[in-house]
Enzyme design. Structure first.
Site, PDB file in Angstrom:
ATOM      1  N   ASP A 340       0.860  -1.172   0.000  1.00  0.00           N
ATOM      2  CA  ASP A 340       0.000   0.000   0.000  1.00  0.00           C
ATOM      3  C   ASP A 340       0.904   1.231   0.000  1.00  0.00           C
ATOM      4  O   ASP A 340       2.121   1.135   0.105  1.00  0.00           O
ATOM      5  CB  ASP A 340      -0.934  -0.010   1.208  1.00  0.00           C
ATOM      6  CG  ASP A 340      -2.236   0.734   0.948  1.00  0.00           C
ATOM      7  OD1 ASP A 340      -2.257   1.611   0.061  1.00  0.00           O
ATOM      8  OD2 ASP A 340      -3.228   0.441   1.641  1.00  0.00           O
ATOM      9  N   GLU A 540     -10.203   6.852   4.625  1.00  0.00           N
ATOM     10  CA  GLU A 540      -9.129   6.254   5.414  1.00  0.00           C
ATOM     11  C   GLU A 540      -9.042   6.876   6.807  1.00  0.00           C
ATOM     12  O   GLU A 540     -10.051   7.200   7.430  1.00  0.00           O
ATOM     13  CB  GLU A 540      -7.817   6.303   4.639  1.00  0.00           C
ATOM     14  CG  GLU A 540      -7.917   5.534   3.319  1.00  0.00           C
ATOM     15  CD  GLU A 540      -6.587   5.286   2.644  1.00  0.00           C
ATOM     16  OE1 GLU A 540      -5.543   5.255   3.317  1.00  0.00           O
ATOM     17  OE2 GLU A 540      -6.593   5.102   1.411  1.00  0.00           O
TER      18      GLU A 540
END
Length: 859
Positions: A340, A540
């Protein structure tokens, strides 16, 4: 804890996915494990024996193919070490050029949320295809790097092709979980694949298969359910929709590569902390958090994304046991593991430019948006000096090439010449939107319906209120055009509809009367009011919360509901949110209450259900909290939510909630709260503007240049949580946070709470000219009025270390003394200069004095 429920889930999960025997050896070609020393072999055997006790050997539908392996071997036999490492590097489109691709031949690249071709938010499908074509052609141009291996483009298409203007945006995963319709999921995924392919892109970073245990997590809406069984089934459906079934049109010219993410345990961190620590037992890690991988990998997903989180303190990007011994060896996954966003840099002993540990643990591709050059060079040196075994590099490259061969990238035409590329009719196609409307209707959950308030009569006089009623951006949530889903207007969603659009259509057709009034004011008393309200968009960690209390400390939506109720008007609440929230007071003030989640671009479909064209079908995919501090999941020993998992009324069902729910907040939850202006994302009710001379621009993308000021988002702790501004000195320019429509906001409580204005700053140059920190309580263009204050902080900034983050604060009394009336603030923070200055800021907030950091004088 939850043992009976979990055992039932897992028993169902393993039927048909486990082979008859547990094989503990490696079944992938050229495994690096075969070349390790005998002591390492013993350790590995112990790990494999441990893994086999909990993790299954999956019967993966995409089988090993000798022809594929032979082709991969032929390609690898001619590759240099530099070419191999280039396959393992994934930069971001804002930070590479076509010449960089020609020189290095990166195996892949990505566009992060809010990144667009030419930095143009309104880039056309042709623009996307043109960039894909240019980078593809550079990748197969062997004049500089000697390689003709085609690159591939990965993108976060998480609820439709959400980065592209005009694309069909489906409800976020939490709403799709409420629908509980696996067949619909496969259709949605296939539509997404086609719209993605229309822009020349090969690879999608989806599905997210997190099973969320604490709804305070900012990614809760990316989860389908707290039920691992739903997540497992949905993962298989999405993978098949994106890639095609293994025995049908697998990775055909109608399909894209999928990514099951984030491995593993991202939904189970302590306190719902994004990128935090999961301390579940290994059995719980499999039973709860790994079921999506059982479904998705069995269906043939070709890539897995490593998670930001830790497991018992060890970051997943560097976790050899889970990435290699469990995922690759025990479960039998033979695709590749991609990192990521700079996730490797969080591994102990690593940074964004240097992380042999991640490769040795089993990471195959670094997602390295900015620092790719240094990472490439350091990885090359680490292979040459033996820190990274050559066998590990070969294993990673084999996995990458295996997927590229399976996807036909060596045979398919270049992006501009593929069958779906550049086909504008696919972007937001009517048949695609019709599927999205079906998904919206099936996702709605009716929580309360006192006195059969719903369905509504379209012939009535209807007032529509609330700031989400005619706001496609707010109803779509994060990951909608921009990463955070902010800085959008309805014009950014051509072809989309707001919830009000649907209400207006129904009422107009029936001969009723409808009025849109955001603040609930009216001339003629309505028969009923529909109030659409809820969370502001976030993505997020920027959506992490301390509690699930809705609008704690500023109950403006509750005030609107109660104002209408006090006038004797029946109230239908349509709640926009990315998670269940504690809304007892709002429920009490509503006659009917609908959890609409984040429906996406097709908001008009909500009205179809409100007016009875279709009954409610949705059921809660997450338990709804009974108290402000409750964290609750199905199967808990003390399971006592306000509304249980699976709850959802229909029109004919008996209402279960009255108007007397407990609304008290324990003292510890009513403590002074930090009031944020910039916390990763710009926080409501503020908006970010750039000013230069007489020119102004509302920030709606990750990069802008306006006159003397250049702006872009940068990373401080997590992706794009800070803002960098560079002033060229040609005229006074500023970055300004202002209230929406320049309404005055009452911040007087901050004076009573004895708080300070605090922010983090990193200066990138000497402060050779005044740097002005300003507030005002005037309208646009009235910054020099009587209610304004400017404080020069250049001297204090110069005393701070360069290119280092420092926390600074200034007492609010400084601004009071300069004339600011905190009962009506329009601009709580502005930073500007007429000189040549470069700096970054983050975490702007009103906070307790104990958090003051470096104190700035009033000057």
């Amino acid at each position: 804890m939850r043992k009976k429920y979990i055992a039932k889930v897992v028993a169902g999960a393993l039927v048909g996915v486990m082979s008859s025997t547990m094989i503990t050896g490696c079944n992938s070609p050229n495994s690096s494990l075969e070349q390790r020393a005998s002591s390492s072999d013993v350790a590995n055997e112990n790990d494999m024996n441990k893994a086999a006790k909990i993790w299954p050997k999956l019967d993966i539908e995409v089988k090993a193919d000798p022809a594929v392996e032979a082709k991969v071997s032929d390609i690898m036999s001619t590759m240099t070490l530099k070419q191999k490492i280039a396959q393992m590097i994934q930069p971001e489109i804002r930070n590479i050029t076509v010449d960089d691709m020609r020189k290095y031949g990166f195996g892949s690249y990505l566009n992060g949320g809010g990144a667009f071709p030419n930095n143009n938010k309104h880039a056309t499908p042709e623009d996307w295809v043109a960039l894909a074509e240019a980078l593809y052609q550079a990748s197969i141009d062997d004049t500089l790097d000697g390689s003709t291996i085609p690159t591939m483009w990965g993108t976060d298409a998480v609820h439709g092709h959400n980065n592209v203007i005009g694309a069909t945006l489906f409800p976020h995963n939490i709403g799709l979980g409420a629908a509980n319709n696996p067949e619909l999921m496969e259709s949605i995924a296939h539509i997404t694949a086609k719209e993605v392919m229309a822009t020349g892109i090969d690879w999608v970073f989806a599905p997210t298969v997190a099973v969320v245990r604490d709804d305070r997590w900012g990614r809760t809406y990316e989860s389908y359910s707290e039920d691992p069984a739903i997540v497992r089934e949905y993962a298989a459906s999405v993978v098949k929709g994106l890639q095609g079934a293994a025995n049908k049109d697998f990775l055909s010219d109608q399909r894209v590569i999928s990514t099951v993410k984030h491995f593993v345990g991202d939904g189970g961190t302590v306190g719902g902390d994004d990128q935090g620590d999961n301390i579940a037992s290994e059995q719980e890690l499999f039973d709860i958090h790994a079921q999506g991988y059982v479904g998705g990998l069995t269906a043939g997903a070709q890539s897995v994304m490593a998670s930001f989180n830790s497991w018992h303190g060890e970051k997943l990007h560097g976790h050899k046991y889970l990435l290699t011994d469990v995922l690759k060896e025990q479960m039998g996954f033979d695709g590749f593991v991609v990192g990521d966003w700079n996730g490797h840099g969080q591994v102990a002993g690593c940074n964004n430019e240097d992380c042999a540990q991640a490769i040795n643990a089993g990471l195959d591709i670094f997602m390295v948006p900015n620092d790719w050059k240094a990472l490439f060079d350091n990885t090359l040196a680490q292979v040459e000096n033996g820190t990274i075994p050559m066998a590990r590099i070969d294993d990673a490259v084999r996995r990458i090439l295996r997927v590229k061969v399976r996807a036909g990238l060596f045979e398919k035409p270049s992006p501009a010449n593929r069958p779906l590329s550049g086909d504008r009719t696919l972007i937001g196609k009517e048949s695609h939107r019709e599927v999205a409307r079906q998904a919206v209707k099936e996702s709605l959950v009716l929580l309360k319906n006192k006195g059969k308030t719903l369905p509504l009569d379209a012939k009535a006089r209807i007032l529509v209120a609330g700031d989400a009623a005619d706001n496609i951006g707010k109803q779509s949530g994060g990951w909608s055009i921009t990463w955070q889903g902010t800085n959008n207007t309805n014009d950014d969603f051509p072809g989309g509809t707001s919830i009000f659009d649907g209400i207006n259509e129904h009422v107009t057709e029936a001969g009723g009367k409808v009025v849109l009034s955001v603040d609930g004011e009216f001339q003629e008393k309505p028969d009923v009011a529909i109030v659409v309200f809820g969370e502001e968009p976030y993505a997020e960690g920027h959506g992490d919360r301390e509690t699930l209390i809705y609008q704690q400390g500023n109950k403006r939506d509750l005030a609107l509901l109660e104002k209408l109720k006090q006038k004797g008007i029946p109230v239908v609440s349509v709640f926009i949110s990315g998670r269940p929230m504690w809304v007892n007071a709002e429920l009490n003030a509503s006659d009917a209450f609908v959890a609409a989640w984040l429906p996406g671009s097709e908001g008009a479909a909500v009205a179809d259900v409100l007016f009875g064209k279709q009954d409610f079908k949705g059921k809660l995919p997450f338990s709804w909290p009974a108290t402000p501090q409750q964290i609750v999941n199905i199967g808990d020993d003390d399971y006592a939510p306000l509304l249980p998992y699976g709850f959802g009324l229909t029109f004919d069902a008996k209402n279960t909630l009255d108007d007397s729910l407990d609304t008290s907040i324990p003292t510890n939850d009513d403590a002074q709260q930090v009031v944020s202006i910039l916390s990763g994302a710009v926080q409501a009710p503020w908006e970010l503007w750039l000013y230069s001379g007489n020119t102004s621009m509302a920030v709606n993308a990750s990069t802008h240049t306006v006159g003397a000021i250049t702006y872009r988002t940068v990373d401080k702790e997590v992706q794009e949580d800070a803002r960098k501004v560079t002033f060229d000195g040609s005229e006074y320019a500023a970055m300004r946070f202002a209230s929406k429509s320049y309404f005055r906001e009452d911040l007087s409580a901050q004076l009573l709470n004895d708080t300070v204005l605090t922010f983090n700053v990193s200066r990138h140059s000497a402060m050779t000219s005044p740097v002005l920190l300003s507030m005002n309580c005037e309208g646009e263009g009235d910054e020099a009025g009587s209610c304004s204050a400017r404080i020069d902080i250049s001297e204090q900034l110069n005393a701070l270390p360069q290119d280092t983050w420092s926390n600074v604060s200034i007492d609010l009394q400084c601004f009071v003394d300069a004339g600011i009336d905190f009962s009506g603030v329009v601009v709580p923070f502005e930073m500007g200069s007429a000189g040549k200055v470069s700096l970054s800021v983050a975490d702007i907030q009103f906070a307790p004095k104990a958090d003051r950091g470096v104190e700035l004088p009033c000057n």
